[in-house]
Design a protein around this motif. Sequence first.
Motif, PDB file in Angstrom:
ATOM      1  N   THR B  58     -77.480  22.483 -43.271  1.00 24.86           N
ATOM      2  CA  THR B  58     -76.354  23.411 -43.215  1.00 24.86           C
ATOM      3  C   THR B  58     -75.035  22.688 -43.478  1.00 24.86           C
ATOM      4  N   THR B  59     -75.113  21.472 -43.990  1.00 28.93           N
ATOM      5  CA  THR B  59     -73.966  20.643 -44.399  1.00 28.93           C
ATOM      6  C   THR B  59     -73.086  20.204 -43.240  1.00 28.93           C
ATOM      7  N   LEU B  60     -73.604  20.275 -42.027  1.00 31.13           N
ATOM      8  CA  LEU B  60     -72.798  19.857 -40.882  1.00 31.13           C
ATOM      9  C   LEU B  60     -72.894  18.363 -40.635  1.00 31.13           C
ATOM     10  N   ARG B  83     -72.185  26.601 -47.964  1.00 34.83           N
ATOM     11  CA  ARG B  83     -71.651  27.316 -46.801  1.00 34.83           C
ATOM     12  C   ARG B  83     -71.488  28.809 -47.069  1.00 34.83           C
ATOM     13  N   TYR B  88     -76.736  30.658 -40.284  1.00 35.68           N
ATOM     14  CA  TYR B  88     -77.157  29.601 -39.363  1.00 35.68           C
ATOM     15  C   TYR B  88     -77.008  30.088 -37.934  1.00 35.68           C
ATOM     16  N   VAL B 111     -65.258  36.460 -41.518  1.00 33.76           N
ATOM     17  CA  VAL B 111     -65.233  35.023 -41.756  1.00 33.76           C
ATOM     18  C   VAL B 111     -66.053  34.689 -43.003  1.00 33.76           C
ATOM     19  N   PHE B 112     -67.130  35.417 -43.186  1.00 35.53           N
ATOM     20  CA  PHE B 112     -67.967  35.175 -44.363  1.00 35.53           C
ATOM     21  C   PHE B 112     -67.532  36.049 -45.535  1.00 35.53           C
TER      22      PHE B 112
ATOM     23  N   ILE C 206     -70.976  27.412 -36.388  1.00 35.35           N
ATOM     24  CA  ILE C 206     -71.066  28.568 -37.264  1.00 35.35           C
ATOM     25  C   ILE C 206     -69.840  28.655 -38.155  1.00 35.35           C
ATOM     26  N   LEU C 207     -68.676  28.437 -37.557  1.00 36.54           N
ATOM     27  CA  LEU C 207     -67.451  28.550 -38.338  1.00 36.54           C
ATOM     28  C   LEU C 207     -67.416  27.497 -39.434  1.00 36.54           C
ATOM     29  N   LEU C 208     -67.901  26.294 -39.107  1.00 36.50           N
ATOM     30  CA  LEU C 208     -67.898  25.241 -40.119  1.00 36.50           C
ATOM     31  C   LEU C 208     -68.853  25.582 -41.255  1.00 36.50           C
ATOM     32  N   VAL C 209     -69.966  26.207 -40.907  1.00 36.25           N
ATOM     33  CA  VAL C 209     -70.940  26.552 -41.932  1.00 36.25           C
ATOM     34  C   VAL C 209     -70.469  27.734 -42.779  1.00 36.25           C
ATOM     35  N   SER C 210     -69.466  28.471 -42.266  1.00 34.88           N
ATOM     36  CA  SER C 210     -68.976  29.607 -43.035  1.00 34.88           C
ATOM     37  C   SER C 210     -68.053  29.119 -44.143  1.00 34.88           C
TER      38      SER C 210
END
Lengths: 246, 308, 368
Positions: B58-60, B83, B88, B111-112, C206-210
Amino acid sequence: MSEAVITTDKLTKRFGDFVAVSEISFEVDKGEIFGFLGANGAGKTTAMRMLCGLSIPSSGKATIAGFDVYKQTEQIKKNIGYMSQKFSLYEDLTVLENIRFFGGIYGLTDKQIKTKSDQLINQLGLQQEVKKLVVSLPLGWKQKLSFSVAVLHEPKIVFLDEPTGGVDPVTRRQFWDLIYDAADRGVTIFVTTHYMDEAEYCNRISIMVDGVIKALDTPRKLKDNFHAANMDEVFYELARGAKRSE
Amino acid sequence: MEQNGRAENAVVVRNLVKVYGKEKTAVDHVSFSVKPGEIFGLIGPDGAGKTSIFRVLTTLLLPDGGSATVDGLDVVKDYKQIRNRVGYMPGKFSLYQDLSVEENLNFFATVFDTTVEANYHLIKEIYDQLEPFKKRRAGKLSGGMKQKLALCCALIHKPVVLFLDEPTTGVDPVSRKEFWEMLKQLKTQNITIVVSTPYMDEANMCDEIALIQSGRLLSVDTPGNIVKSYPEQLYAVKADNMHKLLKLLRSYDKVMNSYAFGEFAHVSFKDPQVNISEVTDYLKQEGLADIELRTTAVTIEDSFIKLL
Amino acid sequence: MKQFVIFIRKEFAHVLRDRKTLLILFGMPVVQILIFGFALTSEVKDARIVIMDQARDAASRQIISKIEASRYFEVDKTVRSNQEMKEALKQGDIRLAVIFPANFNYDLVHQNDARIQVIADATDPNNATTLISYINAIIQDYEADFNKTNNVPYRILPEIRFLYNPELKGAPNYVPGVMALVLMLVCVMMTAVSIVKEKETGTMEILLVSPFSPLKIIVAKAVPYLILSLVNVVTILLLSVFVLDLPVNGNIFLLFAESTLFIITCLVIGIFISVKTNTMQVAMLISLMGMMLPTILFSGFMFPIENMPLPLQLISNVIPAKWYYIIVKDIMIKGLGLGAIWKETLILAGITIFMLVISLKSFKIRLS
């Protein structure tokens, strides 16, 4: 022959209008492994807190190791061990420090702690890890260690709250070996779990739904009564109709 | 490599390595791939490295070695595009407790960069159960309801790949079953789902699984194939005293492996041609009664134990 | 943009729904102002004063009799020369001297404009201001009476001088001090805690993945606290003007502009703390110990900086609250304009930009 170490009679806990635990009555014998199952929010934790002397019941009676849950909570605490998945050991202390600490708060002498900790470390094969911080141990070891610490002061009853959550299948079985050993020594085991195969390892199990004990028997008889192939089906049959959750 | 604008594999992981600090290897050369539209299960105990893999995908987190792509995009280089395309649900995701069900959902939709209406069909089945409580704050919801809301929030932007990190941990068996029903429903919407769980019995709900322990993959295959490749015949034994039975089996020289399994003990023998009645007689001799010994089907849990 | 607005709305929901925190946020400035205000302001009764009446005319006599009649003042003696007056003030128990210049009545009647000199012993600055305000009230009272019977407006201007402590160091300055303190607390701590809270609960993942840019997340988090803080500034000023009779002498817009700058400084510091910490407790501790304490110690609000040893004086220069405190004092109390405070403003802006740059540098788009 058998001697009841936990007895409850119509034990009830209310929070305002909400009846978290409603008139539960059962007995658990010395050395018995008693599985305490229920859906999330069925009232297991509340019931367990009352039995551990952490929460005063609203009504009903209960004695733990012969002591009354209303008046003798201090004696109860001396005679029980407790372990949960969430809090078990201090992660920033070493293995040995944890053993010493918990031995100390249960009033063991230095000599007792010494012999006990040697014995425990050998049994678990933790010789190499004695001086390591608990945080660095794999989860399975942590859980085994915290169980051993919970029974360090040889309590009459040990309460286990989801002790094997997230643990790998082999360690889970090793954990149950520890439980069996303790039961053989006469320690009564009171355990909650979400693994239905573990329910089978218990001598008797109760299934709680919406604050009420819906079924209480040996795994065999429960399966027969519900014409079920395994505990999973029994549980599903009973808990499916649950109105509340958490 | 592109087919119909979609990568051949939804997720590809090659020799992935993730190291924390100096020596703690959380993920150790892990490789697997997930086909579009399938439910892929990452199955293993806590601390096996599941969450680290999810976070890399998830690129974190940045991988320390190897590579990974999601929907054909590189997790390091193309993190911004990824993203936009993934949903997720982290293990300890707790939503905004002080926002209502509706507000949480609207917030995540915005947000999305989408709206609840745009993808309502995706979450309809799940959201219908939440609808009566839409004005309630998330903090006041029951555990099962929270989980449903979290799933809705992760789905609302119609992700190409949905990552669910231990969605059923600590959840009772009934709610777990319901949750898997929801995932099956989603599969029909053509969303690829990568899910992790410590519960071995959930493996059968997946199209393909990877068994993982201590950062290493033990096996990647369909649950059927994994079970099929179990090398020995497996037996289930039962007797009046389970604890004693386990002890006896463990010290019995004909036994290769034995362990408790629900009301039975599962046993495999060194000799494939083992005489069953001989075993039964031995157990009787040692003082056990009500002995029941028969062959049994292998489960994922058996395979996992075998592979450890 | 819509995303951004929604995000800010969500932040407001967090703030407004947490009743206890809200109470603290809005209650704190009120309580602080009132505590400082009333704990330090005891009503002054029978303060001993001297009067030098060089006019000895009708107007001066009338005012003197009004002063004598007031329960606040007790005229110790009437002096005849400057020398005598100075001696009297030096004695220490004389709080105030009122001087009527010669031709007081003449000036008033013929030039419509008369002056009264008031000299206050400002060693207890709070006390001095209170007395000055009483004298002012008496003079205004007389002025009003006088104007009633005349058609042309007449004016009596009190010329006030403070002895010993002309800048009135001390209590009246608590308003700028409380402003600095409250803004520091609200902005630094609340911002840091609210961002770290998302890290703790897992929503940050979640916010970072958005696709929502991480920078926007941070900015959106800061906006509600900016607005909240401005509300607090308004509250403090209203209290100060209407409850404590402490007017804003300078340009109110300049005061708000400078406050906004300081709020941004604090927000940036809050963001920096949140970037560097992972738990709410740590964020809170750092905000309190690392920010509040230096603010109280080094802003000059409680302890005069010029009395500190040199190393501490140097340290005080990096405390943003010090500069803000000077700015507010200059605008509110001295009534000065931007011309007098451009240097402090620049320093504050410099600190803000510096903090912003390191915050942005250390901000991570991933988890570790």
